[in-house]
Design a protein around this motif. Structure first.
Motif, PDB file in Angstrom:
ATOM      1  N   VAL A 156       0.841  -1.202   0.000  1.00  0.00           N
ATOM      2  CA  VAL A 156       0.000   0.000   0.000  1.00  0.00           C
ATOM      3  C   VAL A 156       0.875   1.251   0.000  1.00  0.00           C
ATOM      4  O   VAL A 156       0.567   2.239  -0.685  1.00  0.00           O
ATOM      5  CB  VAL A 156      -0.957  -0.010   1.207  1.00  0.00           C
ATOM      6  N   VAL A 157       1.986   1.221   0.749  1.00  0.00           N
ATOM      7  CA  VAL A 157       2.913   2.359   0.750  1.00  0.00           C
ATOM      8  C   VAL A 157       3.482   2.571  -0.654  1.00  0.00           C
ATOM      9  O   VAL A 157       3.587   3.703  -1.137  1.00  0.00           O
ATOM     10  CB  VAL A 157       4.045   2.145   1.775  1.00  0.00           C
ATOM     11  N   GLU A 158       3.844   1.484  -1.329  1.00  0.00           N
ATOM     12  CA  GLU A 158       4.370   1.600  -2.694  1.00  0.00           C
ATOM     13  C   GLU A 158       3.312   2.157  -3.645  1.00  0.00           C
ATOM     14  O   GLU A 158       3.616   2.962  -4.538  1.00  0.00           O
ATOM     15  CB  GLU A 158       4.838   0.229  -3.195  1.00  0.00           C
ATOM     16  N   ILE A 159       2.058   1.750  -3.464  1.00  0.00           N
ATOM     17  CA  ILE A 159       0.976   2.279  -4.304  1.00  0.00           C
ATOM     18  C   ILE A 159       0.775   3.764  -4.024  1.00  0.00           C
ATOM     19  O   ILE A 159       0.593   4.570  -4.947  1.00  0.00           O
ATOM     20  CB  ILE A 159      -0.320   1.484  -4.068  1.00  0.00           C
ATOM     21  N   ALA A 160       0.810   4.143  -2.742  1.00  0.00           N
ATOM     22  CA  ALA A 160       0.687   5.561  -2.387  1.00  0.00           C
ATOM     23  C   ALA A 160       1.824   6.371  -3.011  1.00  0.00           C
ATOM     24  O   ALA A 160       1.622   7.491  -3.507  1.00  0.00           O
ATOM     25  CB  ALA A 160       0.685   5.729  -0.873  1.00  0.00           C
ATOM     26  N   LYS A 161       3.038   5.810  -2.996  1.00  0.00           N
ATOM     27  CA  LYS A 161       4.183   6.480  -3.624  1.00  0.00           C
ATOM     28  C   LYS A 161       3.919   6.680  -5.119  1.00  0.00           C
ATOM     29  O   LYS A 161       4.211   7.747  -5.677  1.00  0.00           O
ATOM     30  CB  LYS A 161       5.445   5.634  -3.419  1.00  0.00           C
ATOM     31  N   ALA A 162       3.350   5.643  -5.756  1.00  0.00           N
ATOM     32  CA  ALA A 162       3.082   5.730  -7.190  1.00  0.00           C
ATOM     33  C   ALA A 162       2.075   6.821  -7.507  1.00  0.00           C
ATOM     34  O   ALA A 162       2.284   7.627  -8.429  1.00  0.00           O
ATOM     35  CB  ALA A 162       2.585   4.375  -7.702  1.00  0.00           C
ATOM     36  N   ILE A 163       0.977   6.873  -6.753  1.00  0.00           N
ATOM     37  CA  ILE A 163      -0.039   7.889  -7.082  1.00  0.00           C
ATOM     38  C   ILE A 163       0.423   9.285  -6.666  1.00  0.00           C
ATOM     39  O   ILE A 163      -0.030  10.283  -7.223  1.00  0.00           O
ATOM     40  CB  ILE A 163      -1.419   7.550  -6.489  1.00  0.00           C
ATOM     41  N   SER A 164       1.376   9.369  -5.696  1.00  0.00           N
ATOM     42  CA  SER A 164       1.941  10.676  -5.350  1.00  0.00           C
ATOM     43  C   SER A 164       2.774  11.221  -6.503  1.00  0.00           C
ATOM     44  O   SER A 164       2.978  12.427  -6.629  1.00  0.00           O
ATOM     45  CB  SER A 164       2.803  10.577  -4.088  1.00  0.00           C
ATOM     46  N   ARG A 165       3.282  10.314  -7.350  1.00  0.00           N
ATOM     47  CA  ARG A 165       4.026  10.708  -8.553  1.00  0.00           C
ATOM     48  C   ARG A 165       3.103  10.855  -9.760  1.00  0.00           C
ATOM     49  O   ARG A 165       3.573  10.976 -10.889  1.00  0.00           O
ATOM     50  CB  ARG A 165       5.099   9.662  -8.867  1.00  0.00           C
ATOM     51  N   ASP A 166       1.797  10.785  -9.512  1.00  0.00           N
ATOM     52  CA  ASP A 166       0.789  10.908 -10.567  1.00  0.00           C
ATOM     53  C   ASP A 166       0.932   9.790 -11.594  1.00  0.00           C
ATOM     54  O   ASP A 166       0.862  10.025 -12.813  1.00  0.00           O
ATOM     55  CB  ASP A 166       0.896  12.278 -11.257  1.00  0.00           C
ATOM     56  N   ALA A 167       1.126   8.550 -11.097  1.00  0.00           N
ATOM     57  CA  ALA A 167       1.266   7.402 -11.991  1.00  0.00           C
ATOM     58  C   ALA A 167      -0.024   7.165 -12.759  1.00  0.00           C
ATOM     59  O   ALA A 167      -1.116   7.175 -12.186  1.00  0.00           O
ATOM     60  CB  ALA A 167       1.638   6.156 -11.198  1.00  0.00           C
ATOM     61  N   LYS A 168       0.112   6.956 -14.053  1.00  0.00           N
ATOM     62  CA  LYS A 168      -1.039   6.672 -14.910  1.00  0.00           C
ATOM     63  C   LYS A 168      -1.181   5.173 -15.190  1.00  0.00           C
ATOM     64  O   LYS A 168      -2.245   4.713 -15.586  1.00  0.00           O
ATOM     65  CB  LYS A 168      -0.892   7.408 -16.243  1.00  0.00           C
ATOM     66  N   VAL A 169      -0.081   4.448 -14.997  1.00  0.00           N
ATOM     67  CA  VAL A 169      -0.067   3.009 -15.244  1.00  0.00           C
ATOM     68  C   VAL A 169       0.526   2.321 -14.018  1.00  0.00           C
ATOM     69  O   VAL A 169       1.600   2.693 -13.540  1.00  0.00           O
ATOM     70  CB  VAL A 169       0.770   2.654 -16.491  1.00  0.00           C
ATOM     71  N   LEU A 170      -0.182   1.315 -13.504  1.00  0.00           N
ATOM     72  CA  LEU A 170       0.285   0.558 -12.346  1.00  0.00           C
ATOM     73  C   LEU A 170       0.418  -0.910 -12.752  1.00  0.00           C
ATOM     74  O   LEU A 170      -0.548  -1.516 -13.229  1.00  0.00           O
ATOM     75  CB  LEU A 170      -0.716   0.692 -11.191  1.00  0.00           C
ATOM     76  N   ILE A 171       1.609  -1.456 -12.583  1.00  0.00           N
ATOM     77  CA  ILE A 171       1.866  -2.858 -12.917  1.00  0.00           C
ATOM     78  C   ILE A 171       2.034  -3.626 -11.614  1.00  0.00           C
ATOM     79  O   ILE A 171       2.906  -3.310 -10.803  1.00  0.00           O
ATOM     80  CB  ILE A 171       3.127  -2.993 -13.792  1.00  0.00           C
ATOM     81  N   MET A 172       1.192  -4.625 -11.398  1.00  0.00           N
ATOM     82  CA  MET A 172       1.187  -5.385 -10.145  1.00  0.00           C
ATOM     83  C   MET A 172       1.647  -6.812 -10.442  1.00  0.00           C
ATOM     84  O   MET A 172       0.906  -7.603 -11.024  1.00  0.00           O
ATOM     85  CB  MET A 172      -0.203  -5.355  -9.519  1.00  0.00           C
ATOM     86  N   ASP A 173       2.890  -7.125 -10.058  1.00  0.00           N
ATOM     87  CA  ASP A 173       3.521  -8.397 -10.400  1.00  0.00           C
ATOM     88  C   ASP A 173       3.429  -9.354  -9.219  1.00  0.00           C
ATOM     89  O   ASP A 173       4.161  -9.222  -8.240  1.00  0.00           O
ATOM     90  CB  ASP A 173       4.988  -8.154 -10.785  1.00  0.00           C
ATOM     91  N   GLU A 174       2.518 -10.315  -9.290  1.00  0.00           N
ATOM     92  CA  GLU A 174       2.293 -11.302  -8.218  1.00  0.00           C
ATOM     93  C   GLU A 174       2.129 -10.619  -6.853  1.00  0.00           C
ATOM     94  O   GLU A 174       2.785 -10.990  -5.876  1.00  0.00           O
ATOM     95  CB  GLU A 174       3.461 -12.298  -8.155  1.00  0.00           C
ATOM     96  N   PRO A 175       1.258  -9.611  -6.744  1.00  0.00           N
ATOM     97  CA  PRO A 175       1.190  -8.860  -5.491  1.00  0.00           C
ATOM     98  C   PRO A 175       0.545  -9.625  -4.348  1.00  0.00           C
ATOM     99  O   PRO A 175       0.701  -9.249  -3.191  1.00  0.00           O
ATOM    100  CB  PRO A 175       0.335  -7.636  -5.868  1.00  0.00           C
ATOM    101  N   THR A 176      -0.202 -10.700  -4.642  1.00  0.00           N
ATOM    102  CA  THR A 176      -0.960 -11.391  -3.588  1.00  0.00           C
ATOM    103  C   THR A 176      -0.272 -12.643  -3.071  1.00  0.00           C
ATOM    104  O   THR A 176      -0.801 -13.327  -2.200  1.00  0.00           O
ATOM    105  CB  THR A 176      -2.358 -11.791  -4.108  1.00  0.00           C
ATOM    106  N   ALA A 177       0.926 -12.965  -3.591  1.00  0.00           N
ATOM    107  CA  ALA A 177       1.557 -14.253  -3.285  1.00  0.00           C
ATOM    108  C   ALA A 177       1.778 -14.457  -1.789  1.00  0.00           C
ATOM    109  O   ALA A 177       1.669 -15.578  -1.284  1.00  0.00           O
ATOM    110  CB  ALA A 177       2.887 -14.378  -4.034  1.00  0.00           C
TER     111      ALA A 177
END
Length: 512
Positions: A156-177
């Motif tokens: 969640v912290v990494e996702i917050a960091k991404a949207i703080s940078r105004d990320a338009k594309v989010l790639i989630m690589d095996e995030p639930t493992a």
């Protein structure tokens, strides 16, 4: 006259991309299009090319041919920083935060708000982080140190960091493992929030049920080649599996019926203070016994104690009638125990070491004897044995001298299995044997476990995958909060009965 606006181009796309690493062709003419407001799945077996797609999107690799397009225009990322600047963020299954910094500091590292005097404005930074978490619907404390956060909170912290940078594309690589069911549900809620906000999301998971729950479209790869892109509406799990493996997967759980033999593993009143209490069970030759329960119930800890990795405080472990001393993996191995741990990368393999050397680590004495007089091990003898196991387990590799780290996750798991099966054990303990591996390799591992049981081996399988437990186990032992609370025969085991016991409702016959 048609005045409707043309459809918006994909936010980010690979178009007819090919990529080779030496003689290995990782991608051949692959096209993947990510649209705003959509969660797009990328499916395929290990080695199909998914990681190369992710790294090409993220600017780590450049295509040998084909294009990367951003909002319909060709773009060349000189590296990950270029991709980040263009609004592309990657969330990996194990984030890498600075542990001694706060959550807010991790989010705004290198971009901290400043006061008029040029100092870091911590109040503004914490307020901005709190606003990000409010948007994501997750109540995290911005001042909390990153050290000690769960994997789910780190993501969640990494996702917050991404949207703080105004990320338009989010790639989630095996995030639930590495997440629990509750954490997966929270991550999915966050992902849907981002989708509704117009983010384009690429989602990769070996858990096909997650793809069907979360995603709108799926692109399937096989052996580096694009198989197809289609909507998930009307598609079945069997359809997707067939596209991934190129064949009908007749039986994901090829369990052979075997009459159980004599008791091979007996655990009596095993206790480790504060971890598990009074655990007793038996596993007979020819049986596959599953140890089930929620994360934190104590399953892996029991396995580690049985094998001697951790010391127990009370109780007894017997292998073929022979009592084992506590905290002695050497004695456990000598008695005929083998243990495939949950974390193959950290506990099962030496990642920089060759495939053949990893396979031989459990049989150094035998290799020395076979190599002739002297203390040295013959490379030829080591390689011949490794090649034999590679053929038996259908290992996919380039050279046995390559580092084991270059293999896909499923093939790494086969190397761990080969390493332990080479000791010719009478009891095999496997902890999460198919976590993080694709559906085709999963079927191969299940076939192997069934064959080993048919060959008179006793198998204790720890798994969080309920279909795997129900499909492969002769008996299901269920743990709850450090205690063994139920034993359920195969004929009576259902998802409902196992989960009822795992949550403390004691379904099935109470365990001894």
């Amino acid at each position: 006259m048609n005045t409707s606006a043309p459809p918006a181009p994909p936010r980010l796309a690979l178009v007819d991309v090919s990529k080779a690493f030496g003689a290995v062709q990782a991608l051949r003419g692959v096209t993947v299009e990510l649209y705003a407001g959509e969660v797009h799945a990328l499916a395929g077996e290990n080695g199909a090319g998914k990681s190369t797609v992710v790294k090409t999107f993220a600017g780590v690799h450049r295509p040998d041919s084909g294009e990367v397009r951003l909002d319909g225009e060709p773009v060349v990322f000189g590296g990950p920083a270029d991709a980040q600047a263009a609004g592309v963020a990657v969330i990996y299954q194990e984030p890498t935060l600075f542990p001694d910094l706060s959550v807010a500091e991790n989010i705004f590292m290198g971009r901290q708000p400043r006061t008029s005097l040029g100092r870091i404005d911590r109040r503004a930074m914490h307020a901005a982080a709190a606003d990000l978490f409010a948007r994501l619907g997750v109540p995290l404390d911005p001042a909390q140190p990153a050290r000690g956060l769960s994997i789910a909170d780190q993501q969640v912290v990494e996702i917050a960091k991404a949207i703080s940078r105004d990320a338009k594309v989010l790639i989630m690589d095996e995030p639930t493992a590495a997440l629990t069911g509750q954490e997966v549900a929270r991550l999915f809620a966050v992902t849907r929030t981002l989708r509704e906000a117009g983010c384009a999301i690429l989602f990769i998971s070996h858990r096909l049920e997650e793809i069907f729950e979360l995603c709108q479209r799926v692109t399937t790869l096989r052996d580096g080649t694009w198989v197809g892109t289609e909507t998930l509406d009307g598609l079945t799990t069997d359809d997707l599996v067939q596209r991934m493996v190129g064949r009908e997967l007749d039986d994901l759980y090829p369990k052979q019926e075997v009459a159980p033999g004599r008791v091979a593993l007996k655990v009596s009143r095993l206790t480790r203070e504060g971890v598990f209490t009074d655990v007793s069970f038996q596993v007979r030759r020819g049986e596959i016994v599953a140890l089930a329960g929620l994360v934190g119930a104590g399953r892996s800890e029991v396995a580690r104690a049985i094998f001697g990795v951790d010391r127990w405080d009370a109780g007894e472990v017997e292998v073929d009638g022979r009592a084992l001393p506590p905290a002695s993996p050497t004695a456990a191995m000598a008695a005929g125990l083998a243990f495939v741990p949950e974390d193959r990368r950290q506990q099962g393999l030496v990642m920089d070491m060759s495939i053949e050397r990893n396979m031989g680590l459990t049989q150094l004495r035998s290799l020395r004897r076979a190599s002739g007089p002297g203390p040295l091990i013959s490379r030829r003898v080591e390689r011949d044995r490794a090649r034999d196991w590679a053929l038996r387990l259908q290992l996919k590799f380039s050279r046995l001298s390559d580092p084991v780290g270059v293999l896909s996750g499923g093939n790494q798991q086969k190397v761990v299995l080969a390493k332990w099966l080479a000791t010719e054990p009478s009891v095999l303990i496997v902890d999460e044997p198919t976590r993080g591996i694709d559906v085709g390799t999963k079927a191969e591992v299940h076939r192997l476990l069934s064959e080993l049981a048919a060959q008179d081996m006793a198998v204790l399988m720890i798994s969080s995958d309920l279909p795997e437990v129900l499909g492969m186990a002769d008996r299901v032992l269920v743990m709850h909060e450090g205690r063994l609370v139920a034993e359920i025969p195969r004929a009576e085991a259902t998802e409902e009965s196992v989960m009822a016991a795992a949550t403390g409702q004691r379904a099935g016959k109470e365990a001894a």
